[in-house]
Design a protein around this motif. Structure first.
Motif, PDB file in Angstrom:
ATOM      1  N   MET A   1       0.850  -1.169   0.000  1.00 22.64           N
ATOM      2  CA  MET A   1       0.000   0.000   0.000  1.00 22.64           C
ATOM      3  C   MET A   1       0.892   1.227   0.000  1.00 22.64           C
ATOM      4  O   MET A   1       2.082   1.140   0.312  1.00 22.64           O
ATOM      5  N   GLN A   2       0.320   2.350  -0.355  1.00 26.29           N
ATOM      6  CA  GLN A   2       1.091   3.582  -0.436  1.00 26.29           C
ATOM      7  C   GLN A   2       0.638   4.588   0.626  1.00 26.29           C
ATOM      8  O   GLN A   2      -0.561   4.708   0.908  1.00 26.29           O
ATOM      9  N   VAL A   3       1.633   5.274   1.200  1.00 25.78           N
ATOM     10  CA  VAL A   3       1.362   6.370   2.128  1.00 25.78           C
ATOM     11  C   VAL A   3       2.101   7.603   1.630  1.00 25.78           C
ATOM     12  O   VAL A   3       3.167   7.500   1.009  1.00 25.78           O
ATOM     13  N   HIS A   4       1.539   8.761   1.891  1.00 22.51           N
ATOM     14  CA  HIS A   4       2.121  10.036   1.482  1.00 22.51           C
ATOM     15  C   HIS A   4       2.840  10.622   2.693  1.00 22.51           C
ATOM     16  O   HIS A   4       2.201  10.896   3.707  1.00 22.51           O
ATOM     17  N   VAL A   5       4.145  10.797   2.578  1.00 27.05           N
ATOM     18  CA  VAL A   5       4.952  11.273   3.701  1.00 27.05           C
ATOM     19  C   VAL A   5       5.458  12.682   3.395  1.00 27.05           C
ATOM     20  O   VAL A   5       6.022  12.929   2.327  1.00 27.05           O
ATOM     21  N   LYS A   6       5.253  13.582   4.355  1.00 27.14           N
ATOM     22  CA  LYS A   6       5.768  14.946   4.252  1.00 27.14           C
ATOM     23  C   LYS A   6       6.816  15.146   5.346  1.00 27.14           C
ATOM     24  O   LYS A   6       6.613  14.748   6.486  1.00 27.14           O
ATOM     25  N   TYR A   7       7.930  15.764   4.962  1.00 21.66           N
ATOM     26  CA  TYR A   7       9.028  16.017   5.895  1.00 21.66           C
ATOM     27  C   TYR A   7       9.114  17.509   6.198  1.00 21.66           C
ATOM     28  O   TYR A   7       8.940  18.335   5.304  1.00 21.66           O
TER      29      TYR A   7
END
Length: 91
Positions: free
Chosen positions: A1-7
């Protein structure tokens, strides 16, 4: 599955990115995502995870879909929006 990661803040410098989409295993938890990120960018997992307490390191703040999450066993899901902050202190 895909997750959207913001740094954010120093984590942008570590990764060289503001955000990215990462593939994680189905039913992955937050600890698995942190381990994936740490391994991908050559940072020690210990910078993010306190093994003795089985929790995220005190200086890391994680939000999933704008909700502050402290539990490393928090289950992620397809399309989750994850924001990672390095907590800044000072005076």
């Amino acid at each position: 599955m895909q997750v959207h990661v913001k740094y954010f803040n120093i984590l942008q410098e570590v990764t060289g990115k503001k955000e990215e989409i990462l593939d994680v295993e189905d039913n992955a938890d937050l600890a698995a995502l942190i381990a994936l990120i740490a391994g991908k960018y050559g940072e020690s997992e210990m910078a993010f995870f306190d093994r003795e307490k089985r929790s995220l390191a005190a200086h890391i703040r994680v939000f999933v879909d704008k909700k502050l999450v402290y539990n490393p066993e928090y289950k992620l899901y397809e399309g989750a929006q994850v924001a990672l902050f390095f907590a800044v202190v000072g005076g």
